[in-house]
Design an enzyme around this catalytic site. Structure first.
Site, PDB file in Angstrom:
ATOM      1  CG  HIS A  65      -5.674   3.256  -3.945  1.00 58.55           C
ATOM      2  ND1 HIS A  65      -4.324   3.492  -3.836  1.00 58.55           N
ATOM      3  CD2 HIS A  65      -6.073   2.744  -2.748  1.00 58.55           C
ATOM      4  CE1 HIS A  65      -3.924   3.167  -2.609  1.00 58.55           C
ATOM      5  NE2 HIS A  65      -4.968   2.698  -1.933  1.00 58.55           N
TER       6      HIS A  65
ATOM      7  CG  ASP B 145      -2.082   0.921   1.138  1.00 61.78           C
ATOM      8  OD1 ASP B 145      -2.503   1.249   0.021  1.00 61.78           O
ATOM      9  OD2 ASP B 145      -2.589   1.323   2.197  1.00 61.78           O
TER      10      ASP B 145
ATOM     11  CG  HIS C  61      -6.097  -2.070   0.405  1.00 65.88           C
ATOM     12  ND1 HIS C  61      -7.077  -1.502  -0.370  1.00 65.88           N
ATOM     13  CD2 HIS C  61      -5.134  -1.113   0.535  1.00 65.88           C
ATOM     14  CE1 HIS C  61      -6.733  -0.258  -0.689  1.00 65.88           C
ATOM     15  NE2 HIS C  61      -5.556  -0.005  -0.148  1.00 65.88           N
TER      16      HIS C  61
ATOM     17  CG  HIS D 232      -7.677  -2.071  -4.526  1.00 64.43           C
ATOM     18  ND1 HIS D 232      -8.839  -1.532  -4.005  1.00 64.43           N
ATOM     19  CD2 HIS D 232      -7.346  -3.099  -3.705  1.00 64.43           C
ATOM     20  CE1 HIS D 232      -9.192  -2.208  -2.929  1.00 64.43           C
ATOM     21  NE2 HIS D 232      -8.300  -3.160  -2.719  1.00 64.43           N
TER      22      HIS D 232
END
Length: 375
Positions: A266, A183, A283, A269
């Site tokens: 993101h 991340d 994540h 994602h």
């Protein structure tokens, strides 16, 4: 999808930097936690994950008793729902609490954020895993009573204090620590893209140079310390490298993302959440692959892409779709991922050029092919 209020690319907006009032990194803080919380209140209500509630009550409770302060400890009931928030609000009021403390994973911390917001009390967060940068942000993710996503709660301010106890964070499973690195890896590249594209950060204002600078410091800190830190965490040890990476993945990444903004990684994602094979993937693992696709979209310098791939490999992040758990590539499924990644209110709009679903699909397939070379 990032459901930011008043999202507008054309509106003239100020730049911003947002951050927790205090961020503390150190070892063995639980035994002295009352001294850290005392400036915010003398009657603390703790919301704790199940695995740590007894330890918090025994070790942290002793700290409060020794200083003549008051504390009560409650087990978190697994989901950050409005029901759970309201239950803890009622218990905090009954206890006469004047500060709320969350100890646990992201849902526990979000419950503490929300309860403190509604009760108009300060909030202190004590994450037990370093898998994301969420503890430092001014957003809480609220689920319904069936455990499905319901809405984002946008808070007027960041937490009053975030405590990163490396003794506890280093003892968590290595996969969570590595996911936090994934991340954090994306933070600089997304903030850079958002700044170049005059996009919006996570508080719906323009990215600041400070935000991008902190994001860059996050990447450089991870580059310098991540490999040594992962070896330490494998042995459940806390070292200077572990402390540096925790500071990067929780604070620098959180403030860098919130102030610098998110972009393609993101968004990709978020599109990938539609793939059933990836539902148990962390994540940070999915976002890191999203970063590879973003760098392909940008036609980033080859050396930059290779540096990211090599770092991912060195710390044990999944490199390819197969590594993530995709056993069979279904073109229709990944066309849907690309379509979702380009949703109107998602962060793909922060890229400095227009991106189409075809562009995203091509970048995903290409990033996967490039990563296979380095396996």
């Amino acid at each position: 999808m990032v459901d930011t209020p008043l999202l507008s690319k054309g509106k003239k907006l100020a730049r911003s930097v947002t951050s927790p009032k205090k961020f503390i990194v150190g070892k063995g803080i639980l035994a002295d936690i009352s001294s850290y919380i005392r400036p915010f209140g003398d009657n603390a209500y703790f919301i704790c994950d199940e695995f740590i509630v007894d330890r918090a009550a025994n070790v942290g409770g002793a700290s409060f008793r020794a200083t003549g302060l008051t504390a009560s400890f409650e087990k978190f009931n697994y989901e950050c729902t409005q029901t759970e928030i309201d239950r803890n609000r009622k218990l905090a009021r009954s206890a006469g609490a004047n500060v709320i403390v969350g100890i646990g994973g992201g849902k526990t911390l979000d419950t503490a954020k929300a309860a403190a917001y509604y009760e108009k009390l300060p909030v202190v967060l004590y994450p037990t895993i370093a898998s994301t940068d969420a503890p430092c942000t001014s957003i809480a993710v609220i689920y319904n009573d069936q455990g499905a996503f319901d809405h984002y709660l946008f808070l007027p301010g960041n937490p009053d204090m975030v405590i990163a106890d490396t003794e506890i964070l280093a003892a968590a499973p290595k996969r969570f620590f590595v996911a936090g690195i994934g991340d954090g890896l994306t933070t600089y590249f997304e903030a850079r893209a958002c700044y170049r594209g005059y996009g919006l950060n996570l508080v719906n204002l323009r990215p600041s140079l400070i935000g991008v600078g902190l994001a860059k410091q996050c990447y450089e800190t991870i580059q310098q310390n991540a490999v040594a830190a992962v070896h330490a965490v494998e042995n459940k040890l806390s070292t200077q490298a572990v402390e540096a990476v925790i500071e990067a993945t929780i604070y620098l990444s959180g403030v860098g993302a919130e102030s610098g903004g998110l972009a393609a990684a993101h968004a990709i994602h978020n599109g990938m959440t539609a793939v059933p094979a990836l539902h148990r993937v962390q994540h940070g693992e999915k976002v890191a692959f999203g970063l590879l696709a973003q760098l392909v979209l940008e036609n980033a310098p080859h050396d930059e892409l290779v540096d990211v791939i090599r770092l991912m490999k060195a710390v044990g992040l999944p490199l390819t779709l197969e590594d993530l758990g995709v056993k069979a590539f279904k073109q229709e499924e990944w066309r849907n991922v690309a379509e979702r990644s380009c949703a109107e209110n998602d962060t793909m709009v922060n890229m400095p050029f227009h991106v189409t679903p075809d562009d995203v699909f091509n970048a995903i397939v290409t990033a996967d092919a490039i990563a296979k070379v380095y396996k």
